[in-house]
Design a protein around this motif. Sequence first.
Motif, PDB file in Angstrom:
ATOM      1  N   UNK A  25      -1.563  15.087   5.404  1.00  0.00           N
ATOM      2  CA  UNK A  25      -1.458  14.425   6.708  1.00  0.00           C
ATOM      3  C   UNK A  25      -0.109  14.770   7.322  1.00  0.00           C
ATOM      4  N   UNK A  26      -0.046  14.643   8.644  1.00  0.00           N
ATOM      5  CA  UNK A  26       1.227  14.884   9.320  1.00  0.00           C
ATOM      6  C   UNK A  26       2.038  13.587   9.346  1.00  0.00           C
ATOM      7  N   UNK A  27       3.322  13.710   9.631  1.00  0.00           N
ATOM      8  CA  UNK A  27       4.170  12.516   9.729  1.00  0.00           C
ATOM      9  C   UNK A  27       3.631  11.576  10.801  1.00  0.00           C
ATOM     10  N   UNK A  28       3.129  12.142  11.885  1.00  0.00           N
ATOM     11  CA  UNK A  28       2.552  11.320  12.948  1.00  0.00           C
ATOM     12  C   UNK A  28       1.347  10.531  12.450  1.00  0.00           C
ATOM     13  N   UNK A  29       0.522  11.201  11.654  1.00  0.00           N
ATOM     14  CA  UNK A  29      -0.652  10.502  11.114  1.00  0.00           C
ATOM     15  C   UNK A  29      -0.229   9.360  10.180  1.00  0.00           C
ATOM     16  N   UNK A  30       0.746   9.625   9.327  1.00  0.00           N
ATOM     17  CA  UNK A  30       1.219   8.547   8.453  1.00  0.00           C
ATOM     18  C   UNK A  30       1.785   7.397   9.290  1.00  0.00           C
ATOM     19  N   UNK A  31       2.507   7.750  10.345  1.00  0.00           N
ATOM     20  CA  UNK A  31       3.112   6.711  11.181  1.00  0.00           C
ATOM     21  C   UNK A  31       2.023   5.870  11.841  1.00  0.00           C
ATOM     22  N   UNK A  32       0.950   6.523  12.245  1.00  0.00           N
ATOM     23  CA  UNK A  32      -0.156   5.782  12.853  1.00  0.00           C
ATOM     24  C   UNK A  32      -0.801   4.836  11.834  1.00  0.00           C
ATOM     25  N   UNK A  33      -0.995   5.361  10.608  1.00  0.00           N
ATOM     26  CA  UNK A  33      -1.540   4.495   9.544  1.00  0.00           C
ATOM     27  C   UNK A  33      -0.598   3.321   9.298  1.00  0.00           C
ATOM     28  N   UNK A  34       0.675   3.612   9.202  1.00  0.00           N
ATOM     29  CA  UNK A  34       1.658   2.562   8.897  1.00  0.00           C
ATOM     30  C   UNK A  34       1.641   1.502   9.994  1.00  0.00           C
ATOM     31  N   UNK A  35       1.497   1.946  11.220  1.00  0.00           N
ATOM     32  CA  UNK A  35       1.453   1.007  12.342  1.00  0.00           C
ATOM     33  C   UNK A  35       0.280   0.036  12.183  1.00  0.00           C
ATOM     34  N   UNK A  66      -6.047   4.119  -1.473  1.00  0.00           N
ATOM     35  CA  UNK A  66      -7.156   4.804  -0.836  1.00  0.00           C
ATOM     36  C   UNK A  66      -8.251   3.868  -0.332  1.00  0.00           C
ATOM     37  N   UNK A  67      -8.471   2.767  -1.067  1.00  0.00           N
ATOM     38  CA  UNK A  67      -9.592   1.882  -0.720  1.00  0.00           C
ATOM     39  C   UNK A  67      -9.461   1.295   0.681  1.00  0.00           C
ATOM     40  N   UNK A  68      -8.234   1.186   1.188  1.00  0.00           N
ATOM     41  CA  UNK A  68      -8.052   0.656   2.547  1.00  0.00           C
ATOM     42  C   UNK A  68      -8.669   1.576   3.593  1.00  0.00           C
ATOM     43  N   UNK A  73       0.837  -1.194   0.000  1.00  0.00           N
ATOM     44  CA  UNK A  73       0.000   0.000   0.000  1.00  0.00           C
ATOM     45  C   UNK A  73       0.872   1.244   0.000  1.00  0.00           C
ATOM     46  N   UNK A  74       0.199   2.401  -0.126  1.00  0.00           N
ATOM     47  CA  UNK A  74       0.872   3.696  -0.109  1.00  0.00           C
ATOM     48  C   UNK A  74       0.200   4.559   0.957  1.00  0.00           C
ATOM     49  N   UNK A 121       9.925   3.827  12.600  1.00  0.00           N
ATOM     50  CA  UNK A 121       9.753   3.428  13.994  1.00  0.00           C
ATOM     51  C   UNK A 121       8.410   2.715  14.205  1.00  0.00           C
ATOM     52  N   UNK A 122       7.361   3.235  13.566  1.00  0.00           N
ATOM     53  CA  UNK A 122       6.030   2.627  13.715  1.00  0.00           C
ATOM     54  C   UNK A 122       6.004   1.217  13.130  1.00  0.00           C
ATOM     55  N   UNK A 123       6.660   1.042  11.992  1.00  0.00           N
ATOM     56  CA  UNK A 123       6.669  -0.282  11.346  1.00  0.00           C
ATOM     57  C   UNK A 123       7.515  -1.255  12.172  1.00  0.00           C
ATOM     58  N   UNK A 124       8.621  -0.755  12.706  1.00  0.00           N
ATOM     59  CA  UNK A 124       9.457  -1.595  13.565  1.00  0.00           C
ATOM     60  C   UNK A 124       8.661  -2.079  14.789  1.00  0.00           C
ATOM     61  N   UNK A 125       7.906  -1.147  15.363  1.00  0.00           N
ATOM     62  CA  UNK A 125       7.104  -1.483  16.550  1.00  0.00           C
ATOM     63  C   UNK A 125       6.053  -2.554  16.205  1.00  0.00           C
ATOM     64  N   UNK A 126       5.371  -2.365  15.089  1.00  0.00           N
ATOM     65  CA  UNK A 126       4.354  -3.342  14.685  1.00  0.00           C
ATOM     66  C   UNK A 126       4.993  -4.707  14.437  1.00  0.00           C
ATOM     67  N   UNK A 127       6.117  -4.703  13.725  1.00  0.00           N
ATOM     68  CA  UNK A 127       6.807  -5.974  13.459  1.00  0.00           C
ATOM     69  C   UNK A 127       7.213  -6.668  14.760  1.00  0.00           C
TER      70      UNK A 127
END
Lengths: 366, 366
Positions: free
Chosen positions: A136-146, A344-346, A129-130, A179-185
């Motif tokens: 959006x803010x970097x924090x918002x993207x990080x939350x989505x990525x998480x 976007x569909x996600x 996904x993208x 950092x968000x992706x690392x945390x999720x992983x």
Amino acid sequence: MTQLVISYQLLSSDPQGLADAIRVEQSIEFPNELAEDWIQKDVVGQIVNMGATVNGITHVEIAYNPDNTGYELPQLLNVLWGNVSILPGVRITAVDFPESILSKFRGPRFGVEGLRKMFDAPTRPLASTALKPMGSSSKQYAQMAYEIARAGFDTIKDDHSLSNQPWSLWRERVELISEAVRKANAETGGKCVYAPSLNLPSDQIALAALEAKALGAGALLILPGISGFDVMRSLAEDDQIGLPIMGHPALLGSFVTSREQGISHGVLFGQLMRIAGADIGIFPNFGGRFSFSKSECTEIAEAARSELSHLKPIWLSPAGGMTLDRISEMVDFYGRDTASLIGGALHRGDLYENSLAMVQKMKSLA
Amino acid sequence: MTQLVISYQLLSSDPQGLADAIRVEQSIEFPNELAEDWIQKDVVGQIVNMGATVNGITHVEIAYNPDNTGYELPQLLNVLWGNVSILPGVRITAVDFPESILSKFRGPRFGVEGLRKMFDAPTRPLASTALKPMGSSSKQYAQMAYEIARAGFDTIKDDHSLSNQPWSLWRERVELISEAVRKANAETGGKCVYAPSLNLPSDQIALAALEAKALGAGALLILPGISGFDVMRSLAEDDQIGLPIMGHPALLGSFVTSREQGISHGVLFGQLMRIAGADIGIFPNFGGRFSFSKSECTEIAEAARSELSHLKPIWLSPAGGMTLDRISEMVDFYGRDTASLIGGALHRGDLYENSLAMVQKMKSLA
């Protein structure tokens, strides 16, 4: 085959004249009769096949001395499409690259098999996904990525338009999302990777790639139509970087959308993406927001996977307005070596639940 | 005007739908209704003008927040033509760049006035040529350059296809030609400069520019369609390099040749060349080997010279099969701020005598 053989479709009432113009234009760009005999013979392109003219269209093959390319990608692109890009009615339909040229390029570092190992996905398609929307803010993207990583996605890239907008500057974004992706992983034992976009000023790209890696990015998104195909090649071949590369089609549409002019979908999105080192080639799927036909997409798929010397086959990432309910159709059409890109569909409804549904779908298609 | 306003020509039976698609695609690339209200208002492009549909063609203007570009050229190109390049029936006809964007770019270092001083040519057009044909040795190019420089030419560039072919490797070529031009200048008191091509691997270009300067090159030839426009910008803005830049149209034809799709000649060969720092913009003249019309060439000329904030006007270098007997016509048409590029035609007969005739012609047009 030792020559570089380019097949052209000509729309011309004088195909012989146009073919003669091309073979000179794309080599010596000089009055042929003024050149030394050996140059006319060995450096100027030679017409090796010329078909009959049908409905104004003629197919011709011209063979060029591979030495003309200097065995470097920028001049190879110039031999393929430099000045002939300015001649209306010429379209490249196929290119046979000789081993002498292909052997100079490392190509995709990972390719299909390499990423199957990286994602521990021996047979299933990949979920990609993208991060959107801009603003959006970097924090918002990080939350989505998480949320998306936690659901088990394989790759999460920046939207190709994210660079250094005031709402989310590049370095901060890469740091927070990594950092968000690392945390999720860490929580799930997953292997999701984040691919920041490197659509940055040219004099910052190489350093940014290393910085992204240091911050925890697991792949890189390159826009070769803007940054240049050879920038993608140099990043892909750099052992210090050593990350998977995703190639994005921005700006490249103008080379393919006309039926009468340009470069075929397979040559551009299959062969050239691969020679320039993309492990995942993103292109607009048929039936989405864009215009590619099924047969054009098939052409890309074949070029991305067929034998091309030592260059590894690459992942297809059909995209552009795709939805969950089209996943099965895409995998039926392209096979399982597909990194379906749903953006976007996600976000229609719950992001985590939608992401989970996508991942489960991918697993069911293993 | 504070927004980035892009004018498009749409060939569509649903111009409103297509315009709506473009304004979203070129900004957030996300379902508009799912974005926060302020993003829909401030980040998504807004249609500011929509004309009537005449013969299937509709003109529409969309205004974008300049923040979307991050004030960097790669993302500016992406906002202009990234994904919309894949939509058939869309052509950019004009762009109004706000001061907030233009102020971020240095633009041409020399421009028209700077090169007039450099060449001690207060009013006359400039005489330019390219070294050809491929297959010649570096020594042969150096001998040609010596004759042409001795005759009083202003600029001598590598043919755009010269890179690292086995007959003439880049470093050797740059060294020998620089030396030949220096020798001719010393003999005549001339100010001729040699512009080597930097169509080299991306990771070598910046160093090659400095090396070329150290070897005596007086200008640089860049192919932004292959290397990327932002590479040209970074070389043009680099004070350590500080040389005039010639921009070449290789590969760029696909953006302009279709009437239905692409970017207008003026925006691409005028505005973008200038923003990216070319001092001399090379383009195919009407009536030569290529296809540009008189009105398309006029559009380029206007965009290269009209006011664009602090960015200097640049030299026009119409080229592509030009001959001595067309010089007067070119200067009549484009005016005296023209760097006429005559290539192969100089080699019909005696190179020195032909070069001298060209220089005398330029002086007569002062």
